[in-house]
Design a protein around this motif. Sequence first.
Motif, PDB file in Angstrom:
ATOM      1  N   ARG A 139       0.837  -1.206   0.000  1.00  0.00           N
ATOM      2  CA  ARG A 139       0.000   0.000   0.000  1.00  0.00           C
ATOM      3  C   ARG A 139       0.870   1.254   0.000  1.00  0.00           C
ATOM      4  NH1 ARG A 139      -1.566   3.911   3.544  1.00  0.00           N
ATOM      5  NH2 ARG A 139      -0.138   3.009   5.088  1.00  0.00           N
ATOM      6  N   ARG A 140       1.880   1.263   0.852  1.00  0.00           N
ATOM      7  CA  ARG A 140       2.767   2.423   0.933  1.00  0.00           C
ATOM      8  C   ARG A 140       3.493   2.650  -0.390  1.00  0.00           C
ATOM      9  NH1 ARG A 140       5.112   3.695   6.673  1.00  0.00           N
ATOM     10  NH2 ARG A 140       3.510   2.816   8.050  1.00  0.00           N
ATOM     11  N   TYR A 141       3.893   1.551  -1.046  1.00  0.00           N
ATOM     12  CA  TYR A 141       4.541   1.722  -2.353  1.00  0.00           C
ATOM     13  C   TYR A 141       3.601   2.417  -3.329  1.00  0.00           C
ATOM     14  CZ  TYR A 141       5.924   1.177  -7.065  1.00  0.00           C
ATOM     15  OH  TYR A 141       6.197   1.488  -8.365  1.00  0.00           O
ATOM     16  N   ILE A 142       2.362   1.941  -3.437  1.00  0.00           N
ATOM     17  CA  ILE A 142       1.420   2.513  -4.394  1.00  0.00           C
ATOM     18  C   ILE A 142       1.247   4.007  -4.146  1.00  0.00           C
ATOM     19  CG2 ILE A 142      -0.991   2.493  -5.150  1.00  0.00           C
ATOM     20  CD1 ILE A 142      -1.000  -0.544  -4.494  1.00  0.00           C
ATOM     21  N   LEU A 143       1.086   4.394  -2.880  1.00  0.00           N
ATOM     22  CA  LEU A 143       0.882   5.803  -2.548  1.00  0.00           C
ATOM     23  C   LEU A 143       2.140   6.626  -2.801  1.00  0.00           C
ATOM     24  CD1 LEU A 143      -1.233   5.465   0.725  1.00  0.00           C
ATOM     25  CD2 LEU A 143      -2.034   5.952  -1.595  1.00  0.00           C
ATOM     26  N   ALA A 144       3.314   6.083  -2.432  1.00  0.00           N
ATOM     27  CA  ALA A 144       4.563   6.820  -2.640  1.00  0.00           C
ATOM     28  C   ALA A 144       4.855   6.992  -4.118  1.00  0.00           C
ATOM     29  CB  ALA A 144       5.716   6.092  -1.947  1.00  0.00           C
ATOM     30  N   ALA A 145       4.653   5.939  -4.909  1.00  0.00           N
ATOM     31  CA  ALA A 145       4.886   6.040  -6.350  1.00  0.00           C
ATOM     32  C   ALA A 145       3.962   7.090  -6.952  1.00  0.00           C
ATOM     33  CB  ALA A 145       4.671   4.683  -7.016  1.00  0.00           C
ATOM     34  N   LEU A 189      -7.462  -4.023   2.504  1.00  0.00           N
ATOM     35  CA  LEU A 189      -6.725  -2.799   2.812  1.00  0.00           C
ATOM     36  C   LEU A 189      -6.828  -1.796   1.671  1.00  0.00           C
ATOM     37  CD1 LEU A 189      -4.809  -1.213   4.675  1.00  0.00           C
ATOM     38  CD2 LEU A 189      -2.894  -2.396   3.548  1.00  0.00           C
ATOM     39  N   LEU A 190      -6.602  -2.250   0.443  1.00  0.00           N
ATOM     40  CA  LEU A 190      -6.690  -1.334  -0.697  1.00  0.00           C
ATOM     41  C   LEU A 190      -8.110  -0.799  -0.851  1.00  0.00           C
ATOM     42  CD1 LEU A 190      -4.462  -3.028  -3.439  1.00  0.00           C
ATOM     43  CD2 LEU A 190      -3.803  -1.440  -1.627  1.00  0.00           C
ATOM     44  N   ARG A 191      -9.091  -1.658  -0.643  1.00  0.00           N
ATOM     45  CA  ARG A 191     -10.480  -1.199  -0.754  1.00  0.00           C
ATOM     46  C   ARG A 191     -10.782  -0.141   0.307  1.00  0.00           C
ATOM     47  NH1 ARG A 191     -15.198  -5.587  -0.885  1.00  0.00           N
ATOM     48  NH2 ARG A 191     -14.492  -5.711  -3.068  1.00  0.00           N
ATOM     49  N   ALA A 192     -10.347  -0.378   1.538  1.00  0.00           N
ATOM     50  CA  ALA A 192     -10.605   0.579   2.617  1.00  0.00           C
ATOM     51  C   ALA A 192      -9.947   1.921   2.346  1.00  0.00           C
ATOM     52  CB  ALA A 192     -10.117   0.001   3.946  1.00  0.00           C
ATOM     53  N   GLU A 193      -8.798   1.900   1.654  1.00  0.00           N
ATOM     54  CA  GLU A 193      -8.070   3.127   1.343  1.00  0.00           C
ATOM     55  C   GLU A 193      -8.566   3.792   0.057  1.00  0.00           C
ATOM     56  OE1 GLU A 193      -5.166   4.578   2.805  1.00  0.00           O
ATOM     57  OE2 GLU A 193      -5.371   3.294   4.573  1.00  0.00           O
TER      58      GLU A 193
END
Length: 421
Positions: A139-145, A189-193
């Motif tokens: 999750r952190r990778y997706i957001l940081a990228a 997790l991805l759905r919740a975010e």
Amino acid sequence: MTQRFQRMVGFGAAITDASAWLIQTRMSATQRDALMREVFGRDDQGLGFSFARVTIGASDFSLDHYSLADVADPSLRGFSTRRMEEFVFPTVRQALAVNPDLAIMATPWSAPGWMKTTGSMIQGELKPEFYATYADYLRRYILAAAAHGVPTDYLSIQNEPDFEPDSYPGMRWGPDGRAIFIGGHLGPLLRAEGIETKILDWDHNWDQPEQPLTVLSDPDARAFVAGVAWHCYAGDVAAQDRVHEAHPDMAVFFTECSGGEWASDFSDSFSWMMKNLIIGSTNGWASGVLMWNLVLDENHGPRAGGCGDCRGVVTIDSRTGAVQRNQEYYAFGHASRFVLPGAERVGLTLPTGLRGVAFRNPDGERVLIVLNEGPAPVSFRIQDGPWQTAADLPPKSAATYVWRSQSDAVADYAVPAARPV
């Protein structure tokens, strides 16, 4: 009624650490700009690549082995994409500037070593007690990228999960464990975010269709899986059809194959790629088709373990920045230059002795890709509704035919018979 099949995301290759480092440090600004326009653009007969893959952390084609959280800390306070910000992210951003339609897939080769049974990025399995932590890592990778201008349209959770290489990052992850991780951790997790990245399972060879079938038999995991990804190194492309027939709602992607010195004969390797990747995988429902390294140097690197004689789509001379276009370049160009994102594969009838695949682009343009594997030339006719034309294909060659139909309706491309030469 015309048969209509999957819509295309596109064709392309992986922007590995090695590829990005070469592009950014071994080419002048002029050379770099020219290469990126040629590969990702469509002007001046550019390849028009519209699909690319990046590695989350190191692969064998990196300068060294690293993860995005090398310090053992379940809270991931040391998480950082700094290494990817040096070369990979700038290269992807430049590709996106040339082709805004570029779709990006991301794949890890290993979880951080401290999460694994070996305590190393090399070999081992992810410990179940770190499933939630690893989901947060991705999750952190997706957001940081995304914060650095790099989208993650597709994510596979593990490259080649049935293989534990002994000289570069890798991680064995059986289908039962992957199903638990996707259905119980990453997917929720991805759905919740509110993260819309699509999860792909398997990302490994054609020889084990039972692996993705096992994951897709789990209802919790299946709810979060968007498709199945395949590699070429074992088995047969027909495996894609087997899984698609069982789960026709799942997208299909072909996500890795490498050329190399084991297939140095241009004609033979070109024909193999056309038959199995460009034609075979798309006829097997693939919406996207990727080669492995976009760029390697004259020494088949740089690399940190793994394949010592792999070949990129292009080779860059690390001393001069000069570009050599390899058979992968020419094979993929038969499709990527002409089949646009959103194109729809349509029905096709072919005579004995030819292989092919046909598409209708979003603007109505027709594209037909044909391969003649045989030792003799073949003459045939292309027919689209009332329109038809003659064509000739030399032995061991491929051709792409593009035209606009006389009507707005989608028509079958009929190649009813080959007449004697």
